[in-house]
Design an enzyme around this catalytic site. Structure first.
Site, mmCIF file in Angstrom:
data_model
loop_
_atom_site.group_PDB
_atom_site.id
_atom_site.type_symbol
_atom_site.label_atom_id
_atom_site.label_comp_id
_atom_site.label_asym_id
_atom_site.label_seq_id
_atom_site.Cartn_x
_atom_site.Cartn_y
_atom_site.Cartn_z
ATOM 1 N N LEU A 7 0.655 -1.481 -0.211
ATOM 2 C CA LEU A 7 -0.017 -0.025 0.445
ATOM 3 C C LEU A 7 0.965 1.729 0.009
ATOM 4 O O LEU A 7 1.816 1.642 0.878
ATOM 5 C CB LEU A 7 -1.131 0.783 1.114
ATOM 6 N N ALA A 48 4.383 4.064 3.031
ATOM 7 C CA ALA A 48 4.095 3.135 2.468
ATOM 8 C C ALA A 48 4.053 2.092 2.767
ATOM 9 O O ALA A 48 5.078 2.550 4.273
ATOM 10 C CB ALA A 48 4.789 2.744 0.894
ATOM 11 N N LYS A 49 3.932 1.299 2.878
ATOM 12 C CA LYS A 49 3.812 -0.421 3.735
ATOM 13 C C LYS A 49 3.447 -1.222 2.881
ATOM 14 O O LYS A 49 3.069 -1.232 2.415
ATOM 15 C CB LYS A 49 2.757 -0.578 5.097
ATOM 16 N N GLY A 50 4.695 -2.580 3.049
ATOM 17 C CA GLY A 50 3.257 -4.083 3.025
ATOM 18 C C GLY A 50 3.988 -5.053 3.389
ATOM 19 O O GLY A 50 4.960 -4.841 4.596
ATOM 20 N N ASP A 112 11.532 -4.515 7.930
ATOM 21 C CA ASP A 112 10.655 -4.366 9.180
ATOM 22 C C ASP A 112 11.368 -5.096 9.229
ATOM 23 O O ASP A 112 11.933 -6.074 9.637
ATOM 24 C CB ASP A 112 9.664 -3.971 7.824
#
Length: 811
Positions: A7, A48-50, A112
């Site tokens: 995202l 953003a993050k995935g 992360d």
């Protein structure tokens, strides 16, 4: 075998990719992406993050580790399969992909949870794909800035801790203070954080394995032991040297069913005298609730919520048994080096009781900031390498040599943001309506959900306004981020980032050595030049002026955010605000925090008034750089000789404020520069009048202050502001009247300059010729000096002065 999601909050966006062990990983990633959006407010990309999820988890730890890495590679490949690339400077879209949006070549990933050591792996995949970012694709690899080695996240959060303590009158570099913490010395944020002061006394800490309690540690000896453990690979609290512990110390497994609490530990944790035994979970809760100066969160998990929230609201079932309510905390300060340690409502509840706390997004933003600097440095230097002017080895060496410079640039943002929240605390107590208006505007635009952020409703705002309570720091942190995000979008949609006057923001973003290696020509060709300029300008503006300024100034002037920002840039440059702010930063520690804040708030008020003057008096199409140079030239003589020509009420104010600064120990030259700045809008008015009359500035200044003294406009202007009180509409009306007052004075000054070389003689002749109008105006002003007059009375006085000015102008 694997599912994944990515995202992004904007076309230029970055954030970590995690291995998730949750079936609802989409929900997890979405929540983290929303938090990342506010954290990224100070850097170039949006949030953003995935995340990816293994459908079949091997039971063997070694096999699991190998499978996670294998599926991570597949996940990265999948992202690159649908991402545009740059080849020889031209956009190349992936084959077989239907593209319905604009060209989209910026894809940057970060480490992360579960992927912390995978940066080199991601970069290797990018190299196989020939992706244009090369090893800037994933920051923090073997040729990058190692966050743990540099301790940058902890150092950034420590800037917030120092700000909190400074507000409490404590200096953590000089004064001893007590700490409890979440984490252990092998952890990046906890370990680095607990080595940032040799004055701290770590009373207790816990991680997922152990609970550590040292009731009365010796600061020097315990610091040395923490350093030893930090350097020991994979250390735990069980490795702590027992000989370095104080009497009654305890190191016990967190899973203990029953622990005998020593009298010393009981006293240090503030437990009741009859508490003799606790299980591990109760002991963790006791650590969190200990009466100490600082709670340092360097761990993973949500440990504090609001009393009205349920554990389900916290969204962290693992730590349900040890979670406490914010109302139970007895620490004075919280440093959130870890993510999601508190719920937002928990932070607000703690702050409402007088605790000092920001948000995790603000406190631990240094990590993403450093990664962003690394990416943009590699993009800049990549052009130098491709030209053959530098080898890859030379680039790598240059990156290493700039490490401390990059640290300094990153920590500057942490310092600035925490200071910004302290300034907004003061502003929100005096003008809460400005913040309420901002919240409503952000909510209307769909940028903010006030209820989800725990912000007061209309009745709550009224109650806080009545109590002069202002807003809590956690709420102000959220507003600061959203104000920056809104401003960044508005500026990117304008021509402001293309203005040559903004070039210093681009140059100052990078270490000097990088600028020299690349050359300013290549610097201006940086693919993210507009985004870097915008980010730096917005940080500079909002950190000083506060989150409500752009909204308030735009609302009151009818101008857009970009126009206001450009006018503020001119105001800041002609005021020399950068140099003054540097002086204030150097004075931190020499003067009480409230003194520094008072000076900075005063600087902000001057720049706001000057911005307002520029918007009202300078055409929007005026060249920014030329405007700055012209104003500086005209102001130079006025500021240098101000003490010689200022007169009347303005002179009394000048001498009084100068005396106050000198009593505080501020040297005279700096004092005069600071006080003269207070009169900047007047000096700009004088410069403008001199240009219009075709005369020199000093003569115009004498005429200006002679008129001011004769008509009492300085006192009338201050009375207008006082009469407006706290009502926002009354304040806006007072500002409009002040503008009319300024215009009337300008007309009288022009007439004085027209009628002779001696302002005093010309003014005397003018008063004699228009005796009835001058007498009536003075009588009305005298009547107003009785006090408690409504704004309507002042409006009558201003109208009368306008009439008088029109008469003398046409004579």
């Amino acid at each position: 075998d694997m599912e994944g999601i990515h995202l992004r909050g904007g076309r230029i966006a970055r954030g970590g990719l995690r291995w998730s062990d949750r079936m609802d990983y989409r929900t997890e990633v979405f929540g983290l992406m929303r938090a990342q959006m506010t954290k990224n407010a100070i850097i170039v990309p949006a949030g953003a993050k995935g995340g990816f999820f293994l459908k079949d988890r091997p039971a063997d730890p070694g096999a699991l580790s190998a499978e996670v890495k294998r599926q991570y590679v597949r996940y990265i490949e999948a992202l690159l399969d649908v991402t545009d690339n740059l080849v020889d400077g031209e956009v190349r879209r992936p084959e077989g992909v239907v593209v319905r949006d604009e060209d989209d070549t910026y894809l940057v990933v970060a480490a992360d949870k579960g992927t912390a050591t995978f940066s080199d792996t991601a970069n290797a995949v990018a190299a196989e794909y020939g992706f244009w970012l090369d090893d800037a694709f994933a920051s923090g690899g073997s040729v990058g800035y190692d966050h743990k080695k540099l301790g940058i996240t902890a150092r950034g959060a420590w800037e917030s801790v120092k700000r909190h303590f400074r507000d409490l009158g404590l200096d953590p570099s000089r004064d001893e203070f007590t700490v409890v913490g979440i984490g252990d010395m092998s952890g990046d944020v906890f370990g680095n954080g607990m080595l940032l002061s040799d004055k701290l006394k770590l009373i207790a800490a816990y991680d997922h394995r152990h609970i550590f309690i040292d009731p009365d540690p010796d600061p020097a000896r315990s610091f040395a032991e923490r350093k030893r453990m930090f350097d020991l690979p994979r250390s735990s609290w069980a490795d702590y040297d027992r000989a370095a512990l104080s009497a009654g110390a305890m190191i016990v497994p967190r899973a203990s069913k029953e622990v005998e609490v020593t009298p010393e530990a009981r006293a240090a944790l503030g437990l009741a005298d009859d508490v003799e035994r606790l299980d591990g979970e109760a002991l963790v809760r006791a650590v969190l609730k200990a009466p100490v100066d600082l709670l340092w969160n360097g761990g993973i998990g949500t440990y504090v919520k609001d009393a009205e929230e349920t554990n389900a609201d916290a969204g962290d079932t693992t730590n349900d048994p040890v979670r406490v309510d914010a109302e139970e905390l007895r620490c004075r300060v919280v440093g959130e080096g870890g993510n999601l340690g508190f719920t937002q409502r928990g932070r607000i509840a703690f702050a409402a009781r007088g605790g000092k706390i920001n948000t995790d997004a603000l406190d631990n933003s240094a990590g993403v900031d450093m990664s962003d600097h690394e990416v943009n440095l590699k993009i800049l230097l990549g052009a130098v390498v491709r030209s053959g002017e530098m080898t890859m080895e030379g680039r790598n060496e240059l990156l290493r040599s700039m490490t401390e410079d990059v640290n300094r640039l990153v920590l500057r943002n942490n310092f600035g943001q925490s200071l910004a929240v302290s300034l907004d605390e003061a502003r929100s107590k005096e003008a809460l309506d400005d913040f309420s208006s901002l919240i409503q505007a952000l909510a209307r635009d769909g940028r903010l959900d006030p209820a989800a952020e725990g912000m007061p409703d209309a009745e709550g705002m009224k109650a806080r306004a009545t109590a002069k309570a202002g807003l809590t720091r956690p709420t102000l942190c959220v507003l600061l981020s959203h104000a920056k995000l809104q401003a960044k979008q508005a500026l990117l949609d304008s021509a402001v980032p293309d203005d040559a006057a903004t070039d210093p923001f681009l140059v100052d973003y990078f270490p000097r050595a990088a600028v020299e290696a690349a050359g300013e020509g290549r610097l201006r060709e940086h693919r993210l030049r507009r985004e870097i300029v915008t980010t730096e300008l917005v940080n500079d503006l909002v950190n000083l002026m506060g989150s409500s300024f752009l909204h308030r100034a735009g609302r009151d002037s009818g101008r857009g955010i970009a126009e206001v920002a450009r006018a503020w840039l001119v105001a800041s440059r002609i005021a020399g605000a950068d140099e003054i702010r540097a002086d204030f930063a150097a004075a931190e520690g020499r003067f009480p925090a409230e003194t520094i804040y008072r000076w900075l708030l005063g600087l902000g008020r001057v720049l706001e008034q000057t911005t307002h003057w520029l918007l009202a008096n300078v055409p929007a199409d005026s060249g920014t750089s030329a405007l700055i140079d012209e104003a500086r030239g005209g102001l130079a003589a006025l500021r240098g000789g101000f003490a010689r020509f200022v007169a009347g009420e303005d002179r009394s104010v000048f001498l009084q404020r100068l005396g106050e600064l000198q009593d505080l120990g501020v040297e005279k030259t700096l004092g005069e520069r600071l006080i003269t700045l207070r009169f900047l809008p007047q000096l700009l008015e004088i410069v403008s009048a001199a240009r219009a009359a075709g005369t020199e500035e000093i003569r115009t200044a004498k005429a200006f202050y002679a008129v001011s003294e004769k008509l009492g406009t300085a006192r009338l202007r201050e009375a207008l502001r006082a009469a407006a009180g706290d009502d926002p509409w009354e304040r806006r009306y007072a500002q409009a009247l002040a503008d009319d007052l300024t215009a009337a004075q300008r007309t009288v000054v022009a007439a004085v300059l027209r009628d002779g070389d001696d302002p005093a003689r010309a003014l005397a002749a003018m008063e004699k010729a228009h005796a009835r109008e001058f007498r009536a105006f003075r009588d009305m002003v005298a009547e107003l000096q009785g006090g408690n007059c409504p704004l309507a009375a002042y409006a009558m006085a201003v109208r009368h002065l306008q009439s008088t000015a029109a008469s003398v102008s046409s004579a």
